[in-house]
Design a protein around this motif. Structure first.
Motif, PDB file in Angstrom:
ATOM      1  N   ASP A   1       6.447   2.881 -10.462  1.00 34.85           N
ATOM      2  CA  ASP A   1       5.884   2.642  -9.142  1.00 34.85           C
ATOM      3  C   ASP A   1       6.512   1.405  -8.499  1.00 34.85           C
ATOM      4  O   ASP A   1       6.842   1.414  -7.309  1.00 34.85           O
ATOM      5  CB  ASP A   1       4.369   2.470  -9.261  1.00 34.85           C
ATOM      6  CG  ASP A   1       3.700   2.356  -7.903  1.00 34.85           C
ATOM      7  OD1 ASP A   1       3.751   3.336  -7.136  1.00 34.85           O
ATOM      8  OD2 ASP A   1       3.129   1.288  -7.600  1.00 34.85           O
ATOM      9  N   ARG A   2       6.703   0.365  -9.290  1.00 29.81           N
ATOM     10  CA  ARG A   2       7.317  -0.851  -8.747  1.00 29.81           C
ATOM     11  C   ARG A   2       8.769  -0.600  -8.371  1.00 29.81           C
ATOM     12  O   ARG A   2       9.255  -1.112  -7.350  1.00 29.81           O
ATOM     13  CB  ARG A   2       7.217  -1.980  -9.787  1.00 29.81           C
ATOM     14  CG  ARG A   2       7.688  -3.310  -9.245  1.00 29.81           C
ATOM     15  CD  ARG A   2       7.370  -4.457 -10.169  1.00 29.81           C
ATOM     16  NE  ARG A   2       8.127  -5.635  -9.740  1.00 29.81           N
ATOM     17  CZ  ARG A   2       8.905  -6.355 -10.529  1.00 29.81           C
ATOM     18  NH1 ARG A   2       9.022  -6.053 -11.809  1.00 29.81           N
ATOM     19  NH2 ARG A   2       9.551  -7.395 -10.057  1.00 29.81           N
TER      20      ARG A   2
ATOM     21  N   HIS B   1       8.707   1.371  -4.998  1.00 26.72           N
ATOM     22  CA  HIS B   1       8.349   0.515  -3.857  1.00 26.72           C
ATOM     23  C   HIS B   1       9.460  -0.498  -3.564  1.00 26.72           C
ATOM     24  O   HIS B   1       9.694  -0.848  -2.395  1.00 26.72           O
ATOM     25  CB  HIS B   1       7.025  -0.195  -4.120  1.00 26.72           C
ATOM     26  CG  HIS B   1       5.829   0.662  -3.834  1.00 26.72           C
ATOM     27  ND1 HIS B   1       5.248   1.469  -4.792  1.00 26.72           N
ATOM     28  CD2 HIS B   1       5.124   0.875  -2.697  1.00 26.72           C
ATOM     29  CE1 HIS B   1       4.220   2.123  -4.262  1.00 26.72           C
ATOM     30  NE2 HIS B   1       4.133   1.777  -2.984  1.00 26.72           N
TER      31      HIS B   1
ATOM     32  N   MET C   1      12.022   1.446  -1.627  1.00 26.85           N
ATOM     33  CA  MET C   1      11.601   1.624  -0.240  1.00 26.85           C
ATOM     34  C   MET C   1      11.837   0.345   0.565  1.00 26.85           C
ATOM     35  O   MET C   1      12.260   0.410   1.728  1.00 26.85           O
ATOM     36  CB  MET C   1      10.130   2.044  -0.171  1.00 26.85           C
ATOM     37  CG  MET C   1       9.630   2.247   1.245  1.00 26.85           C
ATOM     38  SD  MET C   1       7.911   2.807   1.313  1.00 26.85           S
ATOM     39  CE  MET C   1       8.122   4.565   1.117  1.00 26.85           C
ATOM     40  N   ALA C   2      11.592  -0.795  -0.032  1.00 27.14           N
ATOM     41  CA  ALA C   2      11.821  -2.063   0.661  1.00 27.14           C
ATOM     42  C   ALA C   2      13.301  -2.245   0.983  1.00 27.14           C
ATOM     43  O   ALA C   2      13.663  -2.700   2.074  1.00 27.14           O
ATOM     44  CB  ALA C   2      11.314  -3.227  -0.195  1.00 27.14           C
TER      45      ALA C   2
ATOM     46  N   ASP D   1      14.097   0.300   3.826  1.00 28.78           N
ATOM     47  CA  ASP D   1      13.480  -0.136   5.082  1.00 28.78           C
ATOM     48  C   ASP D   1      14.283  -1.258   5.721  1.00 28.78           C
ATOM     49  O   ASP D   1      14.412  -1.337   6.951  1.00 28.78           O
ATOM     50  CB  ASP D   1      12.046  -0.618   4.841  1.00 28.78           C
ATOM     51  CG  ASP D   1      11.055   0.522   4.678  1.00 28.78           C
ATOM     52  OD1 ASP D   1      11.378   1.662   5.050  1.00 28.78           O
ATOM     53  OD2 ASP D   1       9.943   0.271   4.164  1.00 28.78           O
TER      54      ASP D   1
ATOM     55  N   ILE E   1      10.773   7.986  -3.201  1.00 29.04           N
ATOM     56  CA  ILE E   1      10.423   7.262  -1.976  1.00 29.04           C
ATOM     57  C   ILE E   1      10.022   8.227  -0.858  1.00 29.04           C
ATOM     58  O   ILE E   1       9.201   7.877  -0.003  1.00 29.04           O
ATOM     59  CB  ILE E   1      11.537   6.300  -1.523  1.00 29.04           C
ATOM     60  CG1 ILE E   1      12.844   7.027  -1.218  1.00 29.04           C
ATOM     61  CG2 ILE E   1      11.747   5.220  -2.577  1.00 29.04           C
ATOM     62  CD1 ILE E   1      13.936   6.093  -0.675  1.00 29.04           C
TER      63      ILE E   1
ATOM     64  N   LEU F   1       6.477   8.757  -1.460  1.00 31.23           N
ATOM     65  CA  LEU F   1       5.688   7.627  -0.964  1.00 31.23           C
ATOM     66  C   LEU F   1       5.438   7.751   0.538  1.00 31.23           C
ATOM     67  O   LEU F   1       4.341   7.451   1.019  1.00 31.23           O
ATOM     68  CB  LEU F   1       6.414   6.306  -1.254  1.00 31.23           C
ATOM     69  CG  LEU F   1       6.522   5.857  -2.709  1.00 31.23           C
ATOM     70  CD1 LEU F   1       7.291   4.534  -2.796  1.00 31.23           C
ATOM     71  CD2 LEU F   1       5.146   5.715  -3.351  1.00 31.23           C
TER      72      LEU F   1
ATOM     73  N   GLU G   1       1.785   8.193   2.746  1.00 32.37           N
ATOM     74  CA  GLU G   1       1.278   7.289   3.780  1.00 32.37           C
ATOM     75  C   GLU G   1       0.710   8.028   4.991  1.00 32.37           C
ATOM     76  O   GLU G   1       0.016   7.430   5.806  1.00 32.37           O
ATOM     77  CB  GLU G   1       2.403   6.358   4.252  1.00 32.37           C
ATOM     78  CG  GLU G   1       2.829   5.331   3.205  1.00 32.37           C
ATOM     79  CD  GLU G   1       3.887   4.389   3.740  1.00 32.37           C
ATOM     80  OE1 GLU G   1       4.117   4.370   4.974  1.00 32.37           O
ATOM     81  OE2 GLU G   1       4.495   3.657   2.932  1.00 32.37           O
TER      82      GLU G   1
ATOM     83  N   HIS H   1       9.388   4.033   8.785  1.00 34.05           N
ATOM     84  CA  HIS H   1      10.455   4.403   7.854  1.00 34.05           C
ATOM     85  C   HIS H   1      11.384   5.438   8.523  1.00 34.05           C
ATOM     86  O   HIS H   1      11.426   6.601   8.115  1.00 34.05           O
ATOM     87  CB  HIS H   1       9.870   5.015   6.582  1.00 34.05           C
ATOM     88  CG  HIS H   1       8.770   4.225   5.944  1.00 34.05           C
ATOM     89  ND1 HIS H   1       8.964   2.969   5.393  1.00 34.05           N
ATOM     90  CD2 HIS H   1       7.456   4.511   5.761  1.00 34.05           C
ATOM     91  CE1 HIS H   1       7.820   2.529   4.893  1.00 34.05           C
ATOM     92  NE2 HIS H   1       6.890   3.438   5.108  1.00 34.05           N
TER      93      HIS H   1
END
Length: 218
Positions: free
Chosen positions: A14-15, A18, A21-22, A25, A62, A65, A69, A97
């Motif tokens: 999960d980390r 994310h 995704m960062a 983004d 991702i 994810l 959302e 995104h």
């Protein structure tokens, strides 16, 4: 006296997702490499492979994810209200995104959030009285509109009413007088009016789509 070591946050799948995704983004899909992801998380690149097999699995993750959302209303109420709420939420998420627009329907290994999303939207249409074939048509039309608008919005060279007015006035100032009368009319009488916001066009189009689907269903 030696400072006590600060415990590291354990690396998990999960980390990793994310963190990916960062990275995307901030820099777009082209910025996503295992090295860049490792730097984002403060780990060595090889440690990522304990949690994801390769970059394709990261992309699957991702995208999942992003689907997670998007707000999903219950299928028990009014289908138009539910689909309207989902469409607005999808647009908000895709503005956050924009890189995801090209990937949303491209993955061969959809995750649980993606599958739940599709199943729920299908259930909303079915509970609203759409046949299976009508549901397929409705879902395709809806996403064509939502994704298409989100893509167009992401490509615009301005954001908000003030920037739109500034850009429109700048373009119009470069045109020969009387050369493009219809474009001039639209710009002066609509785009340059106080309070104009391109984002409001989303609601106009969405209501047409919903009304058309309602007529088709009946």
């Amino acid at each position: 006296m030696t400072e006590p070591a600060v415990p590291r946050t354990p690396l998990t799948r999960d980390r990793v997702l994310h963190g990916a995704m960062a990275v995307v983004d901030a820099g777009g899909l082209g910025a996503l490499t295992m090295r860049a992801l490792a730097d984002e998380l403060g780990v060595k690149p090889m440690s990522l492979y304990h949690h994801v097999a390769n970059k394709e699995e990261i992309l699957d993750g991702i995208v999942d994810l992003v689907f997670g959302e998007i707000d999903l209303p219950d299928a028990d109420g009014d289908w138009r209200a539910a689909i309207r709420r989902r469409a607005h939420s999808a647009r908000v998420v895709l503005r956050r995104h924009p890189w995801a627009i090209a990937l949303m329907e491209s993955r061969r290994t959809p995750g649980p959030a993606t599958l739940h999303h599709h199943d729920t939207v299908i259930g909303i249409f079915r509970a609203g009285g759409f046949t299976v074939a009508e549901t397929a048509h409705a879902y395709a039309l809806l996403d064509s509109y939502v994704y298409g608008f989100a893509l167009q919005e992401a490509m615009l060279p301005m954001e908000g009413a003030e920037q739109t007015a500034e850009l429109a006035a700048s373009i119009m100032g470069q045109l020969p007088a009387g050369a493009y009368p219809h474009l001039t009319e639209l710009t002066v009488e609509h785009v340059l009016r106080p309070g104009y916001d391109f984002a409001a066009e989303f609601d106009f189009g969405l209501e047409l789509v919903l009304a058309g689907l309602d007529r088709a269903r009946e």
